[in-house]
Motif scaffolding. Structure first.
Motif, PDB file in Angstrom:
ATOM      1  N   ARG A 104       0.942  -0.788  -0.020  1.00  0.00           N
ATOM      2  CA  ARG A 104      -0.092   0.063  -0.331  1.00  0.00           C
ATOM      3  C   ARG A 104       1.221   1.132  -0.032  1.00  0.00           C
ATOM      4  NH1 ARG A 104      -3.273  -3.153  -0.423  1.00  0.00           N
ATOM      5  NH2 ARG A 104      -5.288  -3.523   0.714  1.00  0.00           N
ATOM      6  N   TRP A 105       0.708   1.843  -0.930  1.00  0.00           N
ATOM      7  CA  TRP A 105       1.525   3.991  -0.765  1.00  0.00           C
ATOM      8  C   TRP A 105       0.404   4.343   0.349  1.00  0.00           C
ATOM      9  CZ3 TRP A 105       5.505   5.043  -3.133  1.00  0.00           C
ATOM     10  CH2 TRP A 105       5.431   4.604  -4.152  1.00  0.00           C
ATOM     11  N   SER A 106       1.340   4.809   1.135  1.00  0.00           N
ATOM     12  CA  SER A 106       0.523   6.189   2.018  1.00  0.00           C
ATOM     13  C   SER A 106       1.976   7.027   2.292  1.00  0.00           C
ATOM     14  CB  SER A 106       1.266   5.856   3.420  1.00  0.00           C
ATOM     15  OG  SER A 106       2.304   4.829   3.882  1.00  0.00           O
ATOM     16  N   PRO A 107       1.288   7.877   2.318  1.00  0.00           N
ATOM     17  CA  PRO A 107       1.765   9.209   2.286  1.00  0.00           C
ATOM     18  C   PRO A 107       2.923   9.693   4.032  1.00  0.00           C
ATOM     19  CG  PRO A 107      -0.568  10.065   2.959  1.00  0.00           C
ATOM     20  CD  PRO A 107      -0.069   8.658   2.543  1.00  0.00           C
ATOM     21  N   ASN A 108       3.805  10.117   4.170  1.00  0.00           N
ATOM     22  CA  ASN A 108       4.119  10.289   5.238  1.00  0.00           C
ATOM     23  C   ASN A 108       4.942  11.783   5.335  1.00  0.00           C
ATOM     24  OD1 ASN A 108       6.520  10.718   7.117  1.00  0.00           O
ATOM     25  ND2 ASN A 108       7.923   8.465   5.975  1.00  0.00           N
ATOM     26  N   GLU A 109       4.149  11.898   6.774  1.00  0.00           N
ATOM     27  CA  GLU A 109       3.762  13.376   6.438  1.00  0.00           C
ATOM     28  C   GLU A 109       5.192  14.005   7.376  1.00  0.00           C
ATOM     29  OE1 GLU A 109       0.913  11.733   7.774  1.00  0.00           O
ATOM     30  OE2 GLU A 109      -0.166  12.896   5.678  1.00  0.00           O
ATOM     31  N   THR A 110       5.862  12.987   7.987  1.00  0.00           N
ATOM     32  CA  THR A 110       6.765  13.600   8.748  1.00  0.00           C
ATOM     33  C   THR A 110       8.294  13.420   7.680  1.00  0.00           C
ATOM     34  OG1 THR A 110       7.523  10.888   9.343  1.00  0.00           O
ATOM     35  CG2 THR A 110       6.203  12.520  10.707  1.00  0.00           C
ATOM     36  N   GLY A 111       7.761  12.725   7.069  1.00  0.00           N
ATOM     37  CA  GLY A 111       9.793  12.370   6.278  1.00  0.00           C
ATOM     38  C   GLY A 111      10.813  12.943   6.539  1.00  0.00           C
ATOM     39  N   VAL A 112      10.911  14.135   5.493  1.00  0.00           N
ATOM     40  CA  VAL A 112      12.382  14.752   5.401  1.00  0.00           C
ATOM     41  C   VAL A 112      12.298  15.813   5.344  1.00  0.00           C
ATOM     42  CG1 VAL A 112      13.295  12.715   4.078  1.00  0.00           C
ATOM     43  CG2 VAL A 112      12.896  14.273   2.994  1.00  0.00           C
ATOM     44  N   SER A 113      13.006  16.100   6.386  1.00  0.00           N
ATOM     45  CA  SER A 113      13.479  18.533   5.821  1.00  0.00           C
ATOM     46  C   SER A 113      13.497  18.883   4.197  1.00  0.00           C
ATOM     47  CB  SER A 113      14.401  18.238   6.354  1.00  0.00           C
ATOM     48  OG  SER A 113      14.453  19.940   6.464  1.00  0.00           O
ATOM     49  N   GLY A 114      12.445  19.719   4.493  1.00  0.00           N
ATOM     50  CA  GLY A 114      12.047  20.438   2.878  1.00  0.00           C
ATOM     51  C   GLY A 114      11.407  19.537   2.661  1.00  0.00           C
TER      52      GLY A 114
END
Length: 193
Positions: free
Chosen positions: A92-102
């Protein structure tokens, strides 16, 4: 006897008529671009030229390294990924709100062992494929090069990057080619030296 002698002559004449057409199909036309037109049978289309390896089928020209890779192309290309790994029975694809800087946008393909895990949102394997959009092409390239798996490559297209985990093996390599052909964008990059 006369008819027996005519038959081989008629066969030979027919073979000679076919020879120029057969030769045109196997010939590259030499230095004269119109050479295949001169030897093709009337009304036939000359053979298509061999594709240039630097061209993509979708774009018909070289891939544009500055063009953004749209997530929809990635989502479509990954729709049929399958793995023998039991922890990756469902993807499943999901968004990652924490992700990476910038980051502008960050999507990750996670693996689940079964539907129960999907229902509670507990992936067995995280970020087996990453698509990220950064504020600039330089930031996307740096992110991709800093986050490569082992000695693999990543696809960087303008401000976007696609990074495939080694879990996918040959499918991952093919995924880069499929996505690049679909969008006519990007270039493969290796880890920064």
């Amino acid at each position: 006897m006369t008819s027996a002698l005519r038959r081989p002559a008629a066969l030979l004449a027919g073979a000679l008529l076919l020879l120029p057409t057969t030769t045109a199909c196997g010939s590259d036309g030499g230095d004269d671009p119109s050479a295949s037109d001169q030897t093709s049978a009337p009304g036939s289309t000359p053979p298509a030229p061999e594709p240039d390896p630097s061209e993509t089928p979708a774009g018909g020209g070289p891939a544009d390294p500055d063009q953004r890779l749209d997530f929809a192309a990635v989502e479509t290309a990954t729709a049929d990924l399958t793995s023998d790994n039991p922890s990756c029975a469902i993807v499943r694809w999901s968004p990652n709100e924490t992700g990476v800087s910038g980051q502008v946008d960050f999507r990750q393909l996670d693996c689940y062992g079964d539907q129960d895990a999907v229902d509670v949102g507990l992936p067995a394997l995280l970020q087996t494929v990453i698509w990220v959009e950064m504020p600039s092409a330089d930031a996307a390239r740096k992110y991709a090069q800093d986050n490569l798996y082992d000695d693999k490559q990543a696809l960087v297209a303008g401000p976007t990057a696609l990074i495939v985990n080694g879990l996918w093996g040959r499918q991952g390599t093919d995924l880069y080619a499929e996505v690049q052909a679909a969008c006519g964008c990007g270039e493969l990059v290796s880890a920064a030296s």
